[in-house]
Design an enzyme around this catalytic site. Structure first.
Site, PDB file in Angstrom:
ATOM      1  N   HIS A 177       1.027  -1.049   0.033  1.00 39.89           N
ATOM      2  CA  HIS A 177      -0.107   0.033  -0.013  1.00 39.89           C
ATOM      3  C   HIS A 177       0.861   1.240   0.080  1.00 39.89           C
ATOM      4  CE1 HIS A 177      -3.784  -2.104   1.653  1.00 39.89           C
ATOM      5  NE2 HIS A 177      -3.399  -2.717   0.625  1.00 39.89           N
ATOM      6  N   TYR A 209      -9.164   5.181   7.378  1.00 40.14           N
ATOM      7  CA  TYR A 209      -9.237   5.565   8.981  1.00 40.14           C
ATOM      8  C   TYR A 209     -10.222   6.681   8.940  1.00 40.14           C
ATOM      9  CZ  TYR A 209      -4.830   3.347  10.349  1.00 40.14           C
ATOM     10  OH  TYR A 209      -3.796   2.334  10.417  1.00 40.14           O
ATOM     11  N   TYR A 221       4.282   6.483   9.701  1.00 37.44           N
ATOM     12  CA  TYR A 221       3.573   5.519   9.537  1.00 37.44           C
ATOM     13  C   TYR A 221       4.370   4.314   8.823  1.00 37.44           C
ATOM     14  CZ  TYR A 221      -0.956   2.752   8.683  1.00 37.44           C
ATOM     15  OH  TYR A 221      -1.922   1.958   8.825  1.00 37.44           O
TER      16      TYR A 221
END
Length: 391
Positions: free
Chosen positions: A72, A201, A385
Site C-alpha cells: 500500500h 481511517y 506510518y
C-alpha cells in the site's frame, strides 16, 4: 540443556531474533507455551513498515510475503463525508507499507527455523527464569511432564505482556508507564471483496472505524466501542448499520458487505516498561511495551527491538565487547517512545473520548483538516506510518 541465547516466546520478536542470531552463527533455543498449531492459527492483523519488510527479505523469510502480501502506497483519512488520501510514496521518497498478517509472518519464521534445524520447544509449562544476575542464567521449565533446565549466556524475554520475563526483573528497578483509553475496538472478519485499495481511517461523531483487508476474499473491519461491551450486544445488523453510518460519504461510496464469521473486542492501552534489560535478561516486543493499534506499530516495534538486540549479541560473540548490550535499553526505547507518541496521537485524533465532549470533537476536526491540508503535516504522518529510518 545448554545454548548461547535462551529465547522465551515464539511470537514475532522471539522467532525473528532466533533467525537473526542464526544468520550470525549464534546458537539459540526458543521456548513456547503454546503448540505450533496455536501460534500459527491466532489471527492478528499485520501492517509492516518498509524497514520491517526489508529486514524479512534480508534474512530470507520474505518470499511468500512478497508474493501474497499487499503493498500500500497510502491511506485514506475520512471525515465530514469526504476521503483524503495521504500519499506515502510522494511524501516519503517512495516508501510504502505491506499488509501481511502477523500469523503469516510467524508461519514463515517457524518454517525457516525448523528447516534450518533450529530448536523451538512447543508446549512447555512452568517456565521460570533463574540466576539472571549471574554470568550463567538458566530457564527452568517442564516439557512432556519432565522438569528441564536450559543454561545459557543470555535470556531474551519475548513472551508478551502476560509472560514471565518482565516480572522476573526486580520490581524496585523497574518502572512502568501506562495509559488506558475509555474505548475498545470491535473487530470483525468478513467474507467479501475489498471495499478500498488502501486502508480507510474514519472519524465520525459516533466514533472511529477502520476498513482494512486480509486477502482478496476476506476483509477486516473495526468499530470503536465500549471495551466492556459483550459481543451479544453487537449483532451483525448493528455492526453493518454503524459501519454504513460512520463510513458514509457525499459521493455515495458503498461498503462491500458479506458474512461475518469472526468477532472480537480488544481494549486499548499504551504501556512501556523501563529499563528493557537487567543483568543477563533482555526484553523485546510486547514484553516491554504495548501500543494502541491505531498507529500499526506493534509488530514493527518488536522487529526493531530484536534488530538492536541481535546486533549487540553479535558484537559480544565476535569481540567480547558489551558496549552495545549495555546500551540496548536506551537505544530501543528511543524508537519505542517515538512510536508510542505516534500511536497515541493517531488514537487521540480519531476516537471519540466522551459522549458530551463537543469541544473535543471540534478540536479533532480541526486537527484532521490541518493534517490533510498541510503538506508538512501529511508528511509527518506518512513518515511515521511507513516507519522512521532504522539508524
Amino acid at each position: 540443556m545448554r545454548t548461547q541465547v535462551g529465547i522465551v516466546g515464539a511470537g514475532p520478536a522471539g522467532l525473528l531474533l532466533a533467525r537473526l542470531l542464526e544468520l550470525e552463527g549464534i546458537e539459540a533455543v526458543v521456548l513456547e507455551s503454546r503448540s505450533r498449531e496455536e501460534i500459527e492459527a491466532t489471527i492478528r492483523a499485520g501492517v509492516l513498515e518498509q524497514g520491517t519488510v526489508d529486514m524479512l527479505i534480508a534474512c530470507g523469510v520474505g518470499e511468500r510475503m512478497m508474493r501474497e502480501g499487499a503493498v500500500h502506497h497510502g491511506i485514506e483519512l475520512r471525515f465530514g463525508g469526504r476521503g483524503h488520501r495521504i500519499d506515502f510514496a510522494a511524501l516519503t521518497g517512495g516508501r510504502a507499507i505491506m499488509v501481511y498478517a502477523q500469523h503469516e509472518v510467524i508461519k514463515d519464521l517457524v518454517a525457516a527455523r525448523l528447516a534450518a534445524g533450529g530448536q523451538i520447544l512447543f508446549g512447555v509449562e512452568g517456565v521460570s527464569l533463574q540466576d539472571i544476575d549471574t554470568g550463567a542464567p538458566a530457564i527452568h521449565f517442564r516439557k512432556d511432564g519432565s522438569a528441564q533446565r536450559l543454561e545459557c549466556d543470555f535470556i531474551a524475554g519475548c513472551d508478551g505482556f502476560h509472560g514471565v520475563s518482565r516480572p522476573s526483573m526486580p520490581s524496585r528497578l523497574r518502572r512502568e508507564f501506562v495509559r488506558s483509553y475509555p474505548f475498545g475496538w470491535l473487530g470483525v472478519l468478513v467474507e467479501a471483496p475489498p471495499s478500498s485499495e488502501e486502508l480507510i481511517y474514519a472519524w465520525h461523531e459516533r466514533g472511529f472505524s477502520l476498513v482494512s483487508t486480509r486477502s482478496p476474499q476476506i476483509q477486516r473491519l473495526y468499530l470503536q466501542c465500549d471495551p466492556d461491551d459483550e459481543l451479544a450486544a453487537w449483532p451483525d445488523a448493528r455492526i453493518w448499520s454503524e459501519l454504513r453510518t460512520r463510513l458514509a460519504t457525499a459521493d455515495g461510496w458503498r461498503l462491500k458487505e458479506g458474512r461475518i464469521f469472526q468477532k472480537g473486542i480488544v481494549a486499548m492501552r499504551s504501556f512501556v516498561a523501563e529499563p528493557m534489560q537487567h543483568a543477563r535478561l533482555y526484553l523485546a516486543g510486547d514484553a516491554a511495551h504495548i501500543v494502541p493499534p491505531t498507529g500499526a506499530k506493534g509488530l514493527n516495534l518488536a522487529a526493531a527491538d530484536v534488530r538492536v538486540l541481535s546486533r549487540a549479541l553479535a558484537a559480544f560473540y565476535r569481540s567480547g565487547t558489551e558496549e552495545l548490550l549495555a546500551a540496548y535499553s536506551a537505544t530501543a526505547l528511543r524508537r519505542v517512545w517515538r512510536a508510542e507518541h505516534f500511536s497515541w496521537w493517531m488514537t487521540s485524533m480519531l476516537h471519540r473520548f466522551h459522549d458530551d465532549d463537543a469541544f473535543g470533537l471540534r478540536l479533532q476536526r480541526a486537527q484532521l483538516e490541518y493534517v490533510v491540508g498541510s503538506r508538512s503535516a501529511s508528511a509527518s504522518l506518512a513518515e511515521n506510518y511507513v516507519g522512521l529510518p532504522w539508524d
